[in-house]
Design a protein around this motif. Sequence first.
Motif: not given
Length: 724
Positions: A198-199, A209-213, A357-361, A499-501
Amino acid sequence: MGYESRTQAIYQITDREPIPVGAASRLEDLWAVDVFSLSKMKQCLPKAVFKSLKKTIEAGEQLDVSIADTVASAMKDWAISKGASYYAHVFYPMTNATAEKHDGFISTQSDGSAIAEFAGKLLVQGEPDGSSFPNGGIRSTFEARGYTAWDVTSPAYLMETDNGVTLCIPTIFVSWTGEALDKKTPLLRSIGAMNKAATRVLKLLGYHDIAPVNSSCGAEQEYFLVDSLFANSRPDLLLAGRTLFGKPPAKGQQFDDHYFGAIPERVQVFMQDVEKKMYRLGIPAKTRHNEVAPGQFEIAPFFEAANVASDHQQLTMTLLRQTAKKHGFVCLLHEKPFAGINGSGKHVNWSVGNSTQGNLLDPGDSPHENIQFLVFCAAVIRGVHKYGPLMRAVIANASNDHRLGANEAPPAIMSVYLGSQLEELFNKISQGELDGQYIQSGKLDFGVETLPSLSKDAGDRNRTSPFAFTGNRFEFRAVGSGQSVSGPLIALNTMLADSLSAIGDLLEAELGKGTKLNDAVVAVIKETMQKHSAVIFGGDGYSAEWHRMAVEERGLANLPTTADALPVLKEKYIEELFEKTGVLSPVELESRFEVYAEQYVLSIEVEAKLVIDIAKTAIYPAAMRHLADIAATVAGLEEMGINLDQDNIKTVAKLTNSLTTKVSKLASALAKDDFDTIEEHMKYSATILRSLMDDVRADVDALESEVADDLWPLPTYQEMLFIK
């Protein structure tokens, strides 16, 4: 057993007063008082130690072992101040149950005195016997060593019972050779794999600026309550968790009057007691209500991080069972404890997100413009299409097979419901018809002047879908009531990581060609949907037409039983999925197949043995006593010149003879043990044994309608479901 115990139970139950739980406490006074939370750590740890520990918990950094002694000492002092004298490493073996090994804080000294001591090495690592837990061939029986290791991301807590207080420390559980023997280790790995993928995608979308997902989970827990006086007279409930016999009562759930109805006083007292304990343990219970079936109820929490939610779900099941005993109930978490009425599920509401980024869905007000949402939602759709059989496999067990496909549960075919707005949007992207015109949310006009109009969602919900989008998350509705949520979460996280990969590779290639970001996203989603949109379905999942269409036209798998579903874990593409994401090695994956396959066979064999025992020792004698009583009465009346219709005698005699024959046939079938593979054994259990058990049940349930009530040995459905 017998009619006398049934009548005594009824009298005692109807005269029983609810057990008082004391005055209600303020939430602020209860919340997490028995949890060694971050706020408590901050109060009792040196600043540097707390800062280091917080980084591990919130940012996923590796634990600094050098601080373990300080943390252990503070944790011990806190626990002792609350009355604890023992601690336990709590872990989750492949049994759907919780395991714990209790050790005392006591340490004897050379002068004969004793002190309370808890060293860092005891906090970080434990060594329970690993030989008696299911391992699926990872270790030989004589190789006993296993290790527990502190999971710092899930808080320690105090478990209080009438016999004392114990400090409970959530841990992972692995073998001496390093393989996971539990459900938590692969869950933590799946979160890590999903975070990594996801990152990468978020960076490609332009974020810096991406916190752990992490994934989040909110599990709606359904359950039945039966008075213990009834349950203790039902060997099938005690040993199998479900009724193997029982004719439907005249009234079941057909009036829909139990659902959301007034909660019985005694049940509400029980619920309040459970919730009080949950709040003390930091479990955010939010909703309680009557479920559809009589005697069925539900409790649902707020969302939490997946790992903590999984631990809390295990605790919730423990609290429900323990507290039920105190209130004179037995809490049934079997997926189908009563035939003919709704069973119980555990709807796993699942989403992904982080603090930046909050809720990604979350689609927001304009999902067609929300590229972050579109990418992650497309990744979920791809995952379900490619790995739907895996989703079916991780919810497969003997008890859930009774429920899947029935009126209260989705079918065994995995599909995705998006709602009309999102389905239209993804269809247009797939067809390259982005015209900017999409279904919008509207207003509800009630036609009542005193009521304001209210907003309504752009799409309805679909209760027949096994995996439905419900606004800002997906609801995995097919999970069973008694199951750990770890398995489903592991599957969903791992599928999404894969899937993200794949989407990341496509997006990277598009951007590498100089394509603008928005155009690249549209191109990637278009390609993804053209390959994987067959899994999207918004119609009636129960219909025969969908079952035909899903298999014949869309190529989706229909795996109705556990015997059909579990072999998916041995498929090469599933092995590759878990191996490349680092979630499960081939050895660990194979072990899970072996464990769950054996559990399936054993569950059905236990039920078959119970069917034989109860039929022979309780039902058959009751039928014979009925025949003897009626025959004597008829003979006496005939001597007086009174002739009665003997249809009842003939019916009972015929059913009793049939029952004897069918029980013998089941016993012979159960004795078979010459199976070449576990797959063959599972298939035999699913088809032959279950069918023969159903045959015996048909005769027993028919006899219940004919045999005199004062001779019937088992508490009835009418009594168990309606007397509270």
